[in-house]
Design an enzyme around this catalytic site. Sequence first.
Site, PDB file in Angstrom:
ATOM      1  N   ASN A  39      35.076  35.507  58.426  1.00  0.00           N
ATOM      2  CA  ASN A  39      36.130  34.743  57.643  1.00  0.00           C
ATOM      3  C   ASN A  39      37.188  34.482  58.121  1.00  0.00           C
ATOM      4  O   ASN A  39      38.118  35.314  58.916  1.00  0.00           O
ATOM      5  CB  ASN A  39      36.586  35.677  56.163  1.00  0.00           C
ATOM      6  N   HIS A 124      33.786  43.046  41.445  1.00  0.00           N
ATOM      7  CA  HIS A 124      35.088  43.130  40.854  1.00  0.00           C
ATOM      8  C   HIS A 124      35.297  42.716  39.340  1.00  0.00           C
ATOM      9  O   HIS A 124      34.432  41.877  38.698  1.00  0.00           O
ATOM     10  CB  HIS A 124      35.554  42.433  41.982  1.00  0.00           C
ATOM     11  N   ARG A 149      35.135  47.572  41.179  1.00  0.00           N
ATOM     12  CA  ARG A 149      36.494  47.888  41.293  1.00  0.00           C
ATOM     13  C   ARG A 149      37.362  47.020  40.473  1.00  0.00           C
ATOM     14  O   ARG A 149      37.050  45.140  40.105  1.00  0.00           O
ATOM     15  CB  ARG A 149      36.147  46.456  42.659  1.00  0.00           C
ATOM     16  N   TYR A 161      46.781  40.256  46.517  1.00  0.00           N
ATOM     17  CA  TYR A 161      45.148  40.414  46.919  1.00  0.00           C
ATOM     18  C   TYR A 161      43.950  40.611  45.833  1.00  0.00           C
ATOM     19  O   TYR A 161      44.443  41.622  45.415  1.00  0.00           O
ATOM     20  CB  TYR A 161      44.971  40.542  48.160  1.00  0.00           C
ATOM     21  N   ASP A 213      40.902  48.810  44.967  1.00  0.00           N
ATOM     22  CA  ASP A 213      41.210  48.841  46.551  1.00  0.00           C
ATOM     23  C   ASP A 213      43.075  48.166  47.433  1.00  0.00           C
ATOM     24  O   ASP A 213      43.934  47.557  46.967  1.00  0.00           O
ATOM     25  CB  ASP A 213      40.839  47.565  47.251  1.00  0.00           C
ATOM     26  N   HIS A 215      44.158  47.095  50.125  1.00  0.00           N
ATOM     27  CA  HIS A 215      43.764  46.448  51.250  1.00  0.00           C
ATOM     28  C   HIS A 215      44.705  46.230  51.583  1.00  0.00           C
ATOM     29  O   HIS A 215      45.802  46.164  52.426  1.00  0.00           O
ATOM     30  CB  HIS A 215      44.102  45.356  50.147  1.00  0.00           C
ATOM     31  N   GLU A 239      40.350  52.410  48.134  1.00  0.00           N
ATOM     32  CA  GLU A 239      39.927  51.453  49.491  1.00  0.00           C
ATOM     33  C   GLU A 239      41.033  51.656  50.681  1.00  0.00           C
ATOM     34  O   GLU A 239      42.364  51.343  49.215  1.00  0.00           O
ATOM     35  CB  GLU A 239      38.967  50.512  48.849  1.00  0.00           C
ATOM     36  N   GLU A 265      35.955  48.011  56.040  1.00  0.00           N
ATOM     37  CA  GLU A 265      35.412  46.297  56.301  1.00  0.00           C
ATOM     38  C   GLU A 265      36.156  46.023  57.563  1.00  0.00           C
ATOM     39  O   GLU A 265      34.785  44.924  57.859  1.00  0.00           O
ATOM     40  CB  GLU A 265      35.844  46.299  54.556  1.00  0.00           C
ATOM     41  N   ARG A 286      32.941  51.681  55.025  1.00  0.00           N
ATOM     42  CA  ARG A 286      32.601  50.428  54.783  1.00  0.00           C
ATOM     43  C   ARG A 286      31.885  49.789  55.532  1.00  0.00           C
ATOM     44  O   ARG A 286      32.340  48.277  55.358  1.00  0.00           O
ATOM     45  CB  ARG A 286      34.105  49.960  53.725  1.00  0.00           C
ATOM     46  N   HIS A 315      30.538  46.752  53.003  1.00  0.00           N
ATOM     47  CA  HIS A 315      31.461  45.685  52.075  1.00  0.00           C
ATOM     48  C   HIS A 315      30.612  44.638  51.623  1.00  0.00           C
ATOM     49  O   HIS A 315      29.593  44.220  52.201  1.00  0.00           O
ATOM     50  CB  HIS A 315      32.891  45.270  53.664  1.00  0.00           C
ATOM     51  N   ASP A 319      32.033  36.634  51.554  1.00  0.00           N
ATOM     52  CA  ASP A 319      32.777  35.968  52.235  1.00  0.00           C
ATOM     53  C   ASP A 319      31.470  36.740  53.344  1.00  0.00           C
ATOM     54  O   ASP A 319      31.211  36.312  54.514  1.00  0.00           O
ATOM     55  CB  ASP A 319      33.388  36.016  53.367  1.00  0.00           C
ATOM     56  N   GLU A 342      28.929  46.974  47.619  1.00  0.00           N
ATOM     57  CA  GLU A 342      29.920  46.021  46.723  1.00  0.00           C
ATOM     58  C   GLU A 342      29.234  45.083  46.919  1.00  0.00           C
ATOM     59  O   GLU A 342      28.213  44.316  47.722  1.00  0.00           O
ATOM     60  CB  GLU A 342      31.129  45.580  47.704  1.00  0.00           C
ATOM     61  N   TRP A 405      47.746  41.846  54.940  1.00  0.00           N
ATOM     62  CA  TRP A 405      47.566  41.533  54.088  1.00  0.00           C
ATOM     63  C   TRP A 405      46.251  41.630  53.702  1.00  0.00           C
ATOM     64  O   TRP A 405      45.321  42.382  53.937  1.00  0.00           O
ATOM     65  CB  TRP A 405      46.695  39.641  54.271  1.00  0.00           C
TER      66      TRP A 405
HETATM   67  C1  GCO Z   1      36.760  43.856  49.754  1.00  0.00           C
HETATM   68  C2  GCO Z   1      38.252  42.893  50.482  1.00  0.00           C
HETATM   69  C3  GCO Z   1      37.231  41.749  50.842  1.00  0.00           C
HETATM   70  C4  GCO Z   1      38.524  41.295  51.677  1.00  0.00           C
HETATM   71  C5  GCO Z   1      37.944  40.009  52.514  1.00  0.00           C
HETATM   72  C6  GCO Z   1      38.423  39.069  53.335  1.00  0.00           C
HETATM   73  O1  GCO Z   1      36.941  44.586  49.497  1.00  0.00           O
HETATM   74  O2  GCO Z   1      35.796  42.814  49.030  1.00  0.00           O
HETATM   75  O3  GCO Z   1      38.618  44.356  50.964  1.00  0.00           O
HETATM   76  O4  GCO Z   1      37.693  40.617  49.689  1.00  0.00           O
HETATM   77  O5  GCO Z   1      39.801  40.823  51.806  1.00  0.00           O
HETATM   78  O6  GCO Z   1      36.452  40.153  52.276  1.00  0.00           O
HETATM   79  O7  GCO Z   1      37.810  38.571  53.653  1.00  0.00           O
HETATM   80 MG    MG Z   2      38.143  45.769  50.776  1.00  0.00          MG
END
Ligand code: GCO
Ligand code: MG
Length: 405
Positions: A39, A124, A149, A161, A213, A215, A239, A265, A286, A315, A319, A342, A405
Amino acid sequence: MTDKIISADVLVCSPTRNFVTLKITTADGVVGYGDATLNGRELSVASYLRDHVAPLLIGRDPARIEDTWQYLYRGVYWRRGPVTMAAIGAVDVALWDIKGKTLGQPVYQLLGGAVRDRVLSYTHATGWDAPALLDSVDAKREKGFQAIRVQSGVPGLDSVYGVHQGAAGYEPASRGALPVEEVWDTDAYLNHAPRILEAVREHVGPELKLLHDAHHRLTPQQAARLGKSVEHVDLFWLEDVTPAENQDALRLVRNHTTTPLAIGEVFNTIWDCQHLITEQLIDFIRVAIVHAGGISHVRKIFALAEVYQVRGGPHGPSDVSPISLGASLHLGLATPNFGIQEYMGYDPLVSEVFPHAWSFSDGHLTPGDVPGIGVNMNEELAEKYPYEQAYLPVARRRDGSMTDW
Ligand code: GCO
Ligand code: MG
């Protein structure tokens, strides 16, 4: 007689979002597909495959999957990294697809056969505020999900995010020449997150599996504090609490909370999670098939994890293409310590470009029983949606400095 690879083509398309796909064709006319989507950095993997890997594949025996993996991993000298490993992952999955088609078997049969009938999945739910989030949770439960999630907005921030605002569903990357810049405030998040997680648990009762998550935003101490403060919420997992370039960071978190931890991930190899697994610092690993060297390598990571009672929880956002999702489900069906997959879901157009045998029902996914991975590509339709530049957002703290991020 031994079959031979006669072509390896890289197909880049953007049916609502970018996907990079490797198509390997053999002299016997067998076609295998592998996902190589990274991605926001898609074209670097496309070039790696097109310019440096495809020429090496021509003439090779497609049946020699592990040998080809070793050739591409050890042979390159410059090992590991997301670009290299996504490229190797694409080759690996395409070769497993070919092997399954050649032998007339779904890939999970070649991995030892099913150890379970179906794979638990989570999706999600997002809402900017509590009422919107609870509505979103209810909508996902109605679709049959038993694990969800939950992500929400944070008071004082404009975007967060994993949370969508407005009519369109959440999509991490956005098209355009530059990444979107977001402002992040960890203190505001830490004040808010436990309260919103409590509200969700109160709303859904004790049975629904809840995930959250973070992140990569927290320090180990902040993560430990968060994990401890939500123990009564009984999360299925928390996560990516810290960036895990430093695997030791998780020890501090682990020592202070019984909240289950999931991470990985963005990992590419077994070396990224070796200590996390052998020292039992996490509960779920993950890694995604696409970003960690394909079925062949992720299978080894899960085998190591099995010894330490760590479970797989790959993951699976938008994407990760339907091809990788399919590959993950074959591994999930055949792996005793697979925990959960996921499944963010795809725009209908994406499923049209990648028609798939895998399916969702009653909170679970199954890979389907067609030979190979069971995900095809409608190349003609894909051609109508050429690559569009897109980036993941970047984040700055309130003082303007960059953060994760
Ligand atoms: C998740 C993720 C994603 C990522 C994304 C980045 O747990 O699904 O954290 O949403 O942010 O895949 O490309
Ligand atoms: Mg994640």
